[in-house]
Design an enzyme around this catalytic site. Sequence first.
Site, PDB file in Angstrom:
ATOM      1  N   GLY A  10       0.804  -1.215   0.000  1.00  0.00           N
ATOM      2  CA  GLY A  10       0.000   0.000   0.000  1.00  0.00           C
ATOM      3  C   GLY A  10       0.833   1.258   0.000  1.00  0.00           C
ATOM      4  O   GLY A  10       1.979   1.276  -0.459  1.00  0.00           O
ATOM      5  N   LEU A 159       6.493   8.853   7.048  1.00  0.00           N
ATOM      6  CA  LEU A 159       6.444   9.568   5.766  1.00  0.00           C
ATOM      7  C   LEU A 159       5.099  10.266   5.596  1.00  0.00           C
ATOM      8  O   LEU A 159       4.089   9.829   6.138  1.00  0.00           O
ATOM      9  CB  LEU A 159       6.684   8.596   4.604  1.00  0.00           C
ATOM     10  CG  LEU A 159       5.674   7.498   4.321  1.00  0.00           C
ATOM     11  CD1 LEU A 159       4.470   7.996   3.551  1.00  0.00           C
ATOM     12  CD2 LEU A 159       6.350   6.389   3.544  1.00  0.00           C
ATOM     13  N   LEU A 217       1.424   7.313  17.365  1.00  0.00           N
ATOM     14  CA  LEU A 217       0.092   7.859  17.646  1.00  0.00           C
ATOM     15  C   LEU A 217       0.209   9.291  18.166  1.00  0.00           C
ATOM     16  O   LEU A 217      -0.530  10.188  17.755  1.00  0.00           O
ATOM     17  CB  LEU A 217      -0.641   7.016  18.695  1.00  0.00           C
ATOM     18  CG  LEU A 217      -1.072   5.600  18.329  1.00  0.00           C
ATOM     19  CD1 LEU A 217      -1.975   5.038  19.417  1.00  0.00           C
ATOM     20  CD2 LEU A 217      -1.798   5.569  17.004  1.00  0.00           C
ATOM     21  N   ALA A 218       1.168   9.507  19.073  1.00  0.00           N
ATOM     22  CA  ALA A 218       1.312  10.834  19.669  1.00  0.00           C
ATOM     23  C   ALA A 218       1.733  11.856  18.610  1.00  0.00           C
ATOM     24  O   ALA A 218       1.214  12.974  18.577  1.00  0.00           O
ATOM     25  CB  ALA A 218       2.329  10.781  20.805  1.00  0.00           C
ATOM     26  N   ASN A 220       1.133  11.869  15.360  1.00  0.00           N
ATOM     27  CA  ASN A 220       0.002  12.219  14.505  1.00  0.00           C
ATOM     28  C   ASN A 220      -1.029  13.052  15.259  1.00  0.00           C
ATOM     29  O   ASN A 220      -1.625  13.973  14.700  1.00  0.00           O
ATOM     30  CB  ASN A 220      -0.643  10.960  13.920  1.00  0.00           C
ATOM     31  CG  ASN A 220       0.064  10.522  12.651  1.00  0.00           C
ATOM     32  OD1 ASN A 220       0.801  11.315  12.038  1.00  0.00           O
ATOM     33  ND2 ASN A 220      -0.134   9.292  12.252  1.00  0.00           N
ATOM     34  N   LEU A 223       0.253  16.615  15.392  1.00  0.00           N
ATOM     35  CA  LEU A 223       0.145  17.297  14.092  1.00  0.00           C
ATOM     36  C   LEU A 223      -1.299  17.706  13.825  1.00  0.00           C
ATOM     37  O   LEU A 223      -1.581  18.844  13.420  1.00  0.00           O
ATOM     38  CB  LEU A 223       0.653  16.383  12.977  1.00  0.00           C
ATOM     39  CG  LEU A 223       2.159  16.157  12.957  1.00  0.00           C
ATOM     40  CD1 LEU A 223       2.528  15.065  11.956  1.00  0.00           C
ATOM     41  CD2 LEU A 223       2.898  17.453  12.615  1.00  0.00           C
ATOM     42  N   CYS A 272      -4.612   8.622   8.398  1.00  0.00           N
ATOM     43  CA  CYS A 272      -3.989   8.427   9.712  1.00  0.00           C
ATOM     44  C   CYS A 272      -4.499   9.311  10.844  1.00  0.00           C
ATOM     45  O   CYS A 272      -4.691   8.831  11.953  1.00  0.00           O
ATOM     46  CB  CYS A 272      -2.483   8.628   9.609  1.00  0.00           C
ATOM     47  SG  CYS A 272      -1.686   7.247   8.820  1.00  0.00           S
ATOM     48  N   ARG A 448      -8.700  26.453   1.130  1.00  0.00           N
ATOM     49  CA  ARG A 448      -7.271  26.173   1.332  1.00  0.00           C
ATOM     50  C   ARG A 448      -6.401  27.423   1.252  1.00  0.00           C
ATOM     51  O   ARG A 448      -5.174  27.325   1.174  1.00  0.00           O
ATOM     52  CB  ARG A 448      -6.788  25.179   0.265  1.00  0.00           C
ATOM     53  CG  ARG A 448      -7.472  23.832   0.329  1.00  0.00           C
ATOM     54  CD  ARG A 448      -6.941  22.989   1.460  1.00  0.00           C
ATOM     55  NE  ARG A 448      -7.574  21.686   1.475  1.00  0.00           N
ATOM     56  CZ  ARG A 448      -7.115  20.650   2.171  1.00  0.00           C
ATOM     57  NH1 ARG A 448      -6.030  20.775   2.889  1.00  0.00           N
ATOM     58  NH2 ARG A 448      -7.763  19.513   2.159  1.00  0.00           N
TER      59      ARG A 448
HETATM   60  P1  ADP Z   1      -1.212   1.738   4.236  1.00  0.00           P
HETATM   61  O1  ADP Z   1      -1.679   3.141   3.938  1.00  0.00           O
HETATM   62  O2  ADP Z   1      -1.016   1.488   5.732  1.00  0.00           O
HETATM   63  O3  ADP Z   1      -0.039   1.309   3.436  1.00  0.00           O
HETATM   64  P2  ADP Z   1      -3.046   0.310   2.474  1.00  0.00           P
HETATM   65  O4  ADP Z   1      -4.499   0.032   2.717  1.00  0.00           O
HETATM   66  O5  ADP Z   1      -2.663   1.263   1.401  1.00  0.00           O
HETATM   67  O6  ADP Z   1      -2.450   0.738   3.901  1.00  0.00           O
HETATM   68  O7  ADP Z   1      -2.296  -1.057   2.170  1.00  0.00           O
HETATM   69  C1  ADP Z   1      -2.432  -2.221   2.889  1.00  0.00           C
HETATM   70  C2  ADP Z   1      -2.296  -3.426   1.929  1.00  0.00           C
HETATM   71  O8  ADP Z   1      -2.172  -4.612   2.705  1.00  0.00           O
HETATM   72  C3  ADP Z   1      -3.471  -3.646   0.991  1.00  0.00           C
HETATM   73  O9  ADP Z   1      -3.013  -3.598  -0.357  1.00  0.00           O
HETATM   74  C4  ADP Z   1      -3.997  -5.070   1.349  1.00  0.00           C
HETATM   75  O10 ADP Z   1      -4.400  -5.800   0.202  1.00  0.00           O
HETATM   76  C5  ADP Z   1      -2.771  -5.700   1.969  1.00  0.00           C
HETATM   77  N1  ADP Z   1      -3.051  -6.807   2.892  1.00  0.00           N
HETATM   78  C6  ADP Z   1      -3.919  -6.827   3.928  1.00  0.00           C
HETATM   79  N2  ADP Z   1      -3.869  -8.040   4.562  1.00  0.00           N
HETATM   80  C7  ADP Z   1      -2.941  -8.785   3.933  1.00  0.00           C
HETATM   81  C8  ADP Z   1      -2.421 -10.123   4.123  1.00  0.00           C
HETATM   82  N3  ADP Z   1      -2.831 -10.921   5.117  1.00  0.00           N
HETATM   83  N4  ADP Z   1      -1.466 -10.557   3.252  1.00  0.00           N
HETATM   84  C9  ADP Z   1      -1.029  -9.764   2.257  1.00  0.00           C
HETATM   85  N5  ADP Z   1      -1.471  -8.505   2.040  1.00  0.00           N
HETATM   86  C10 ADP Z   1      -2.414  -7.999   2.849  1.00  0.00           C
END
Ligand code: ADP
Length: 481
Positions: A10, A159, A217-218, A220, A223, A272, A448
């Site tokens: 992600g 980040l 957590l703190a 974020n 901010l 977040c 904005r």
């Molecule tokens: P972040 O912003 O924290 O990166 P995202 O929602 O963008 O969160 O990304 C989390 C990713 O984790 C998603 O693409 C989801 O498909 C993947 N995911 C969740 N559970 C699993 C798992 N058990 N195995 C592999 N990938 C997973």
Amino acid sequence: MVKICCIGAGYVGGPTMAVIALKCPAIEVVVVDISEQRIAGWNSERLPIYEPGLDDVVRQCRGRNLFFSTEVHRHVGDADIVFVSVNTPTKTCGLGAGKAADLTYWESAARMIADVSRSDKIVVEKSTVPVKTAEAIEKILVHNSRGVRYQILSNPEFLAEGTAIQDLFAPDRVLIGGRETPEGRAAVKALKDVYAQWVPEERIITTNLWSAELSKLAANAFLAQRISSVNAISALCEATGADVTQVAHSVGKDARIGPRFLSASVGFGGSCFQKDILNLVYICECYGLPEVAGYWREVIRINDYQKSRFVNRVVSSMFNTVAGKKVAVLGFAFKKDTGDTRETPAIDVCKGLLGDKAVVSIYDPQVTGEQVSRDLAMNKFDWDHPRHLQPLSDSDLAKQVGMAADAYEAARDAHAVCILTEWDEFRSLDYKRMFDAMHKPAFIFDGRNVVDVAKLREIGFVVYSIGKPLDDWLKDMPAVA
Ligand code: ADP
């Protein structure tokens, strides 16, 4: 060769692993995800997330020491270090609904690691998870270990979307939390060695597990609190004739306060801030600290207030009705330089306008119409009163919401323009051209502070800009907050 596997491709896992691969050519990095579509995206020319500079980094390492795969079990089994970067949304039902983190994904990732591991592993918590999750994960791993030894580390990511690559290249700090045992310290050192390839040693902070988790957590919460503080002042500025930009500038000059994160706006968004504060609130409540919980909850209340205040201002300025009127919405992402719309204030503002029967025409350089439809049709969970707010039906969506190819198309025949994201291109639009194509009186509501208010008033617009002195028109039509 050290092997790293990251579960979750992600916004956090993808860019972070790409930068580790770039900076550490001797490490093999595999990012795995259960979503085939996500992985296909990462292996294509059009990456699944937009982030300035990311394409370049991925192009340099993909196929060399950076790989994206759906073969989760194989790569986790092979890795020495496993990062867990899965989603941790807010629970929508059951105990702690609306506040507590939903750790379903985290737990199933932990159980899967336990299932497939045949060699010792360092497991790194990268998702933002509430304090003491590492302990829970450790329990799952240890109770299912079959002789494999695990060390759990917490390495929260700081980040910011939109500047992720820059932030990863030169982080303010890298935080690594671990157990204070010889094995724990060795694991911390192993991860520290990875970051030390490009991050100066004095910027790598090591702490115990809980401090690392709570720090995220703190940070974020602090901010978000700055934004809610300046937004609270913006309401007072409008009521009294002060200019929030001037106030924020003067306040920020105090070295103890500093200038960043003091821009008034229609509200903060992103995946977040709200989620982490709600986690903090929930943890405080669980530990019997209702006053502390209430203090942080107010940061979110002000954010919700700021969004509804904006909608009220739009509606009341336009003779208390926007029914059937076209309103151009410029920007839908929660901030510039990202296509991410999670918790974007634009969702609540658009829902507010649509609830008053406006017809909105949305333009955002990075957000697609499908994404907007998903966001507006989504059940919004009300954190304050655990229940679902009414989503927009498909037929209302089709009747009331349209996408525009650019700002000019959005503004054509509109009664008002609302600026909801601070994209740079909105600073240099030909506002005269937009004015000429709009109904009169033509309104601009700048959420904005990106437009030159004096210039737009000269063109003929009625202008509202958050926290700025109101023009006479708006004074005559006070917003009902
Ligand atoms: P972040 O912003 O924290 O990166 P995202 O929602 O963008 O969160 O990304 C989390 C990713 O984790 C998603 O693409 C989801 O498909 C993947 N995911 C969740 N559970 C699993 C798992 N058990 N195995 C592999 N990938 C997973």
